[in-house]
Motif scaffolding. Sequence first.
Motif, mmCIF file in Angstrom:
data_model
loop_
_atom_site.group_PDB
_atom_site.id
_atom_site.type_symbol
_atom_site.label_atom_id
_atom_site.label_comp_id
_atom_site.label_asym_id
_atom_site.label_seq_id
_atom_site.Cartn_x
_atom_site.Cartn_y
_atom_site.Cartn_z
ATOM 1 N N UNK A 16 43.318 -10.105 -26.139
ATOM 2 C CA UNK A 16 44.593 -9.394 -26.264
ATOM 3 C C UNK A 16 45.741 -10.026 -25.506
ATOM 4 N N UNK A 17 45.442 -10.852 -24.505
ATOM 5 C CA UNK A 17 46.454 -11.468 -23.641
ATOM 6 C C UNK A 17 47.282 -10.420 -22.898
ATOM 7 N N UNK A 18 46.735 -9.233 -22.693
ATOM 8 C CA UNK A 18 47.469 -8.184 -22.005
ATOM 9 C C UNK A 18 47.424 -8.323 -20.479
ATOM 10 N N UNK A 19 46.555 -9.185 -19.989
ATOM 11 C CA UNK A 19 46.498 -9.429 -18.555
ATOM 12 C C UNK A 19 45.506 -8.534 -17.841
ATOM 13 N N UNK A 20 44.837 -9.092 -16.850
ATOM 14 C CA UNK A 20 43.805 -8.343 -16.141
ATOM 15 C C UNK A 20 44.338 -7.120 -15.393
ATOM 16 N N UNK A 21 45.508 -7.183 -14.732
ATOM 17 C CA UNK A 21 45.986 -5.972 -14.042
ATOM 18 C C UNK A 21 46.202 -4.804 -14.998
ATOM 19 N N UNK A 22 46.856 -5.077 -16.129
ATOM 20 C CA UNK A 22 47.107 -4.002 -17.103
ATOM 21 C C UNK A 22 45.785 -3.461 -17.643
ATOM 22 N N UNK A 23 44.846 -4.328 -17.988
ATOM 23 C CA UNK A 23 43.587 -3.903 -18.589
ATOM 24 C C UNK A 23 42.686 -3.202 -17.576
ATOM 25 N N UNK A 24 42.755 -3.624 -16.326
ATOM 26 C CA UNK A 24 41.990 -2.942 -15.278
ATOM 27 C C UNK A 24 42.454 -1.494 -15.152
ATOM 28 N N UNK A 25 43.780 -1.297 -15.155
ATOM 29 C CA UNK A 25 44.311 0.056 -15.107
ATOM 30 C C UNK A 25 43.951 0.864 -16.337
ATOM 31 N N UNK A 26 43.955 0.205 -17.488
ATOM 32 C CA UNK A 26 43.612 0.904 -18.725
ATOM 33 C C UNK A 26 42.153 1.348 -18.733
ATOM 34 N N UNK A 27 41.272 0.507 -18.207
ATOM 35 C CA UNK A 27 39.859 0.886 -18.145
ATOM 36 C C UNK A 27 39.663 2.073 -17.197
ATOM 37 N N UNK A 28 40.391 2.069 -16.084
ATOM 38 C CA UNK A 28 40.326 3.200 -15.154
ATOM 39 C C UNK A 28 40.799 4.475 -15.837
ATOM 40 N N UNK A 29 41.886 4.374 -16.592
ATOM 41 C CA UNK A 29 42.396 5.530 -17.342
ATOM 42 C C UNK A 29 41.354 6.024 -18.343
ATOM 43 N N UNK A 30 40.673 5.104 -18.999
ATOM 44 C CA UNK A 30 39.678 5.463 -20.007
ATOM 45 C C UNK A 30 38.511 6.213 -19.380
ATOM 46 N N UNK A 31 38.052 5.729 -18.228
ATOM 47 C CA UNK A 31 36.968 6.414 -17.524
ATOM 48 C C UNK A 31 37.412 7.807 -17.068
ATOM 49 N N UNK A 32 38.643 7.903 -16.585
ATOM 50 C CA UNK A 32 39.180 9.207 -16.172
ATOM 51 C C UNK A 32 39.219 10.163 -17.363
ATOM 52 N N UNK A 33 39.628 9.645 -18.516
ATOM 53 C CA UNK A 33 39.721 10.464 -19.716
ATOM 54 C C UNK A 33 38.359 11.000 -20.138
ATOM 55 N N UNK A 34 37.335 10.154 -20.063
ATOM 56 C CA UNK A 34 35.984 10.598 -20.397
ATOM 57 C C UNK A 34 35.530 11.711 -19.459
ATOM 58 N N UNK A 35 35.789 11.548 -18.166
ATOM 59 C CA UNK A 35 35.392 12.578 -17.197
ATOM 60 C C UNK A 35 36.208 13.862 -17.400
ATOM 61 N N UNK A 36 37.469 13.707 -17.775
ATOM 62 C CA UNK A 36 38.300 14.888 -18.013
ATOM 63 C C UNK A 36 37.749 15.713 -19.176
#
Length: 509
Positions: free
Chosen positions: A75-95
């Motif tokens: 995706x070329x979105x960059x590791x910082x952006x994707x790291x945050x997105x993965x954290x958001x995704x995990x939070x969403x699953x727990x929510x």
Amino acid sequence: MAAAPVWSVDPRTGKQREQVAVEATAGDVDAAVRAAHAVRSTLADRTRRAAFLRTAAQLLEGARGELVAAADAESALGEPRLTGELTRTAFQLRAFADVVDEGAFLGIRIDHPDATATPPIPDLRRYKVALGVVAVYAASNFPFAFSVPGGDTASALAAGCPVVVKAHPDHPATSELVGAVLRRAAEQSGLPADVISVVHGFEAGVELVKHPLVTAAGFTGSVRGGRALFDAAAARPVPIPFHGELGSLNPVVVSEEAVAERAEEIGTGLAGSMTLGTGQFCVKPGLVLVPAGPGGDSLVKSLAAAVGDAKRGPLLDHRMRDNFVAGVAERAELPDVEAPVAPGAGDEHTVSPGFLTVPASRLAEEGAHDLLLEECFGPVTVVVRYDGTAEATAVLSRLPGNLTATLQLSTAEERGEGDGARLLAEVTPLAGRVLVGGWPTGVAVAPAQHHGGPYPATTSTSTSVGGTAIERWMRPVVYQTTPEALLPPELRDSNPLGLPRRVDGRREV
């Protein structure tokens, strides 16, 4: 005929990296859907599916390094952006796991018999049940949060629906890796792996929405692709709900008092929002109404300076890059359209951010400038210079539905003085989320969130973010005069599961 290979492609170079899968045939799609349908009853246990969602979050975080690296390569979105997105995704699953545990999403209502009512009320017991197999179409711009493990998948699983995901071609390797993680999480939670599966290919997407055992679909993508699938879902012998997010301009209205108070601040903030993620957010501000005159000129000058300093970068794939370059060129050629910072091609793999300006009078009536009222995916926005309330209102009256609408007001207007309330009333019909101050990029995962809006922003009134997204994959059922022994546990007078509900109109916990 041999199945077509699915390749991972590097958007920074346009070169194929590796073969990661093969395109699913009609038979493959049928097998995946039937396998999901066969195990749907295993998701009936709320405790087990909440555990599944939490385990999925844990395993995704455990594989963070591998998953982020794969997503960045595709995706070329960059590791910082994707790291945050993965954290958001995990939070969403727990929510969603918390939503499942709490149980209010079942909407339990019990009315005991009342012979004195007119007409008499029999014993009625209502709650919501899962629809069945859900098809999810992954988004290009969020390899995690709106793709295989994203909100559509999480909310459908939370509702008790097995999911078949049609992977996006821009990140097939990531989709394969994440799909394997989710299947492993299912098995570790005591569920069959087939409650979640992934298929690839355009034809697979078409076959999926047509399959008779698919009961609903969720989509995030283009107006053209989403509308084709929406129409297919409606044309089935048994039509199904299609919850599609298709496109959005996300208009911004800057008041005259606001530019007099903080023009430079607004211009800089707008630049940051429209170029964030190389302009590839579904809530990017794509049309901004700015007053004519010195205050508006100062805003445009500030915007030009900030956008001029923004870096060029690759888009998610070369097709999107070509569409962006062609789209901004066509818009820039329209009469009275200017480009203070010209958007377009950076080099053969990147694009340069920029913005266009146009008088509001050009958009007040139908014509060639209607092109400016269509979303252009990438780092560009259109600044519409309006002269007075009537011109701003005329432009707003022509806008399609949107995910967001934003007001930039003065301090006095935010206190309720001046035009603040009037402007709020004008933009509210246009969008599902209305902001006063701030910028629309960034969608918080919270119970009160709504990510949706009038067509073409979405094809339904539901949200794809937040706890109420679970409602898309359920339907209500009422049991009338049904003996206690035959009722589901959720509807029995004894309330053995301790669920929140309303009994005879009163809240009971």
